[in-house]
Design a protein around this motif. Structure first.
Motif, mmCIF file in Angstrom:
data_model
loop_
_atom_site.group_PDB
_atom_site.id
_atom_site.type_symbol
_atom_site.label_atom_id
_atom_site.label_comp_id
_atom_site.label_asym_id
_atom_site.label_seq_id
_atom_site.Cartn_x
_atom_site.Cartn_y
_atom_site.Cartn_z
ATOM 1 N N UNK A 46 0.836 -1.206 0.000
ATOM 2 C CA UNK A 46 0.000 0.000 0.000
ATOM 3 C C UNK A 46 0.870 1.256 0.000
ATOM 4 N N UNK A 47 1.910 1.270 0.812
ATOM 5 C CA UNK A 47 2.781 2.450 0.875
ATOM 6 C C UNK A 47 3.460 2.685 -0.462
ATOM 7 N N UNK A 48 4.007 1.639 -1.053
ATOM 8 C CA UNK A 48 4.691 1.792 -2.350
ATOM 9 C C UNK A 48 3.711 2.148 -3.466
ATOM 10 N N UNK A 49 2.485 1.609 -3.396
ATOM 11 C CA UNK A 49 1.493 1.856 -4.460
ATOM 12 C C UNK A 49 0.983 3.285 -4.455
ATOM 13 N N UNK A 50 0.935 3.903 -3.282
ATOM 14 C CA UNK A 50 0.322 5.229 -3.171
ATOM 15 C C UNK A 50 1.349 6.361 -3.186
ATOM 16 N N UNK A 51 2.602 6.041 -3.424
ATOM 17 C CA UNK A 51 3.620 7.074 -3.584
ATOM 18 C C UNK A 51 3.584 7.594 -5.023
ATOM 19 N N UNK A 52 3.564 8.905 -5.177
ATOM 20 C CA UNK A 52 3.663 9.545 -6.506
ATOM 21 C C UNK A 52 2.554 9.104 -7.453
ATOM 22 N N UNK A 53 1.316 9.066 -6.950
ATOM 23 C CA UNK A 53 0.194 8.749 -7.825
ATOM 24 C C UNK A 53 -0.032 9.861 -8.839
ATOM 25 N N UNK A 54 -0.514 9.470 -10.017
ATOM 26 C CA UNK A 54 -0.799 10.450 -11.055
ATOM 27 C C UNK A 54 -2.077 11.222 -10.708
ATOM 28 N N UNK A 55 -2.148 12.463 -11.173
ATOM 29 C CA UNK A 55 -3.393 13.219 -11.109
ATOM 30 C C UNK A 55 -3.717 13.901 -9.803
ATOM 31 N N UNK A 56 -2.846 13.836 -8.797
ATOM 32 C CA UNK A 56 -3.101 14.493 -7.509
ATOM 33 C C UNK A 56 -4.503 14.203 -6.978
ATOM 34 N N UNK A 57 -4.826 12.960 -6.691
ATOM 35 C CA UNK A 57 -6.188 12.620 -6.244
ATOM 36 C C UNK A 57 -6.532 13.264 -4.901
ATOM 37 N N UNK A 58 -7.832 13.528 -4.730
ATOM 38 C CA UNK A 58 -8.337 14.088 -3.475
ATOM 39 C C UNK A 58 -8.470 12.991 -2.417
ATOM 40 N N UNK A 59 -8.817 11.797 -2.884
ATOM 41 C CA UNK A 59 -8.931 10.679 -1.946
ATOM 42 C C UNK A 59 -8.571 9.371 -2.641
ATOM 43 N N UNK A 60 -8.238 8.376 -1.824
ATOM 44 C CA UNK A 60 -7.939 7.028 -2.289
ATOM 45 C C UNK A 60 -9.016 6.087 -1.772
ATOM 46 N N UNK B 149 -6.935 12.560 1.173
ATOM 47 C CA UNK B 149 -5.663 13.273 1.033
ATOM 48 C C UNK B 149 -5.835 14.785 1.107
ATOM 49 N N UNK B 150 -6.996 15.267 0.648
ATOM 50 C CA UNK B 150 -7.269 16.703 0.677
ATOM 51 C C UNK B 150 -8.651 16.915 1.294
ATOM 52 N N UNK B 151 -8.737 17.018 2.627
ATOM 53 C CA UNK B 151 -10.037 17.092 3.303
ATOM 54 C C UNK B 151 -10.908 18.255 2.835
ATOM 55 N N UNK B 152 -10.304 19.413 2.569
ATOM 56 C CA UNK B 152 -11.087 20.584 2.157
ATOM 57 C C UNK B 152 -11.814 20.305 0.846
#
Length: 333
Positions: free
Chosen positions: A97-111, A313-316
């Protein structure tokens, strides 16, 4: 332990791992990863953990964003099906999970990880990584070794009767044979999402490329040469088929039920091709009434709580987006 990402994962080793796993689905195949990266506005990331020279864990995360203002508030990263693990290990899952969620494309608001199998043993591991568990339900139907008569006997009386009436009235379901059929189906589906579901829907390119790249069968429901419904179904041969999208024209005919036949397409396909499981996918939260859940249950499937894991990742933007979506839904009632 070695980590390999995306196109650097050898295709044959990827498939060897998926084929030997009991909890793999179509969503973790190299073909699904490649398909998602081919869709305009979409992308996917794949991560494989190697141990002793072989893949021992794998996760495919799709990066999604729809057009327009709502798309800005709905940038999300979704892992359909959940991780595939070669052994039960909190440490292995955590590393994946840690390796998969590093440097994700598109700057997601949540996973979001949408489980298609039982991962309840890993709740503590997810909690330790600040993921929140959501008790989301799922419905699946065991097709292994069954005939269509067996499947029909497992349905409610009314569901069997309505399917029979639909067939007697001349409605049919078959695999999609042309772009024109697919476009007509997409118009029905997009109208459903616009007027009733009120959630983002991928562009037509998603469905066109899904069919072209043969990620699974696309079914079309017809009556008197008119397209009245259909379904889009990712498939892992011999293992599972999923009703990712399905729909039918509402109030089309008093003796024809297009939605039912849209589900009969993958059911018949599963029996014909000796596929073990039909996964109806989402069935809502147990604490809330959900008409779709009741509808799916009438096909005879089993209700399961596989749940989802969510990390904001971005609560607001996340909570603002939920407010925008809520207002959008109310404005269309």
């Amino acid at each position: 332990m070695e980590v390999c990402k995306n196109s650097d994962i050898p295709h044959d080793e990827w498939w060897e791992f998926i084929s030997g796993s009991d909890n793999a689905t179509a969503f973790q195949t190299p073909e699904f990863y490649q398909f998602y990266n081919s869709v305009p506005g979409c992308s996917a990331d794949a991560t494989a953990i190697y141990e002793r020279g072989k893949i021992n864990a794998l996760l495919v995360i799709t990066n999604q964003r729809t057009a327009g203002l709502s798309g800005f508030f709905s940038k999300r990263a979704i892992a359909y099906g959940g991780p595939v693990l070669g052994q039960s290990s909190d440490e292995l899952l955590t590393e994946l999970i840690i390796r998969s969620t590093q440097s994700l494309k598109g700057n997601p608001i949540y996973l979001e990880i949408r489980n298609n199998n039982d991962y309840s043993a890993y709740k503590r591991a997810y909690s330790g990584m600040a993921w929140r568990y959501v008790p989301y339900l799922n419905i699946s139907l065991d097709c292994k070794g069954k005939t269509m008569d067996d499947i029909l006997k497992g349905m409610t009386y009314n569901r069997r009767r309505e399917i029979r009436l639909s067939v007697e009235a001349g409605a049919t379901v078959h695999e999609c044979t042309s772009d024109n059929e697919l476009r007509e189906f997409y118009l029905i589906l997009s109208n459903l999402y616009e007027t009733r579901v009120k959630l983002p829907l991928p562009s037509y390119d998603f469905f066109r490329l899904f069919r072209e790249k043969q990620i699974g069968p696309v079914f079309i429901v017809r009556h008197n040469e008119k397209v009245i419904g259909g379904s889009v179904c990712p498939c892992l041969p011999g293992r599972s088929i999923n009703t990712l999208y399905y729909c039918g024209l509402r109030d089309y005919h008093k003796r024809i039920y297009p939605n039912h036949l849209a589900v009969m397409g993958p059911l018949e396909y599963a029996v014909r091709n000796k596929i073990d499981l039909l996964d109806f996918m989402g069935a809502g939260l147990p604490s809330k009434n959900y008409g779709v859940r009741e509808y799916k249950k009438e096909f005879g499937g089993q209700l399961r709580e596989y749940g989802r894991y969510v990390k904001i990742l971005n609560p607001v933007l996340y909570y603002l987006g939920k407010s925008v979506l809520s207002i959008k839904k109310k404005s269309r009632k």
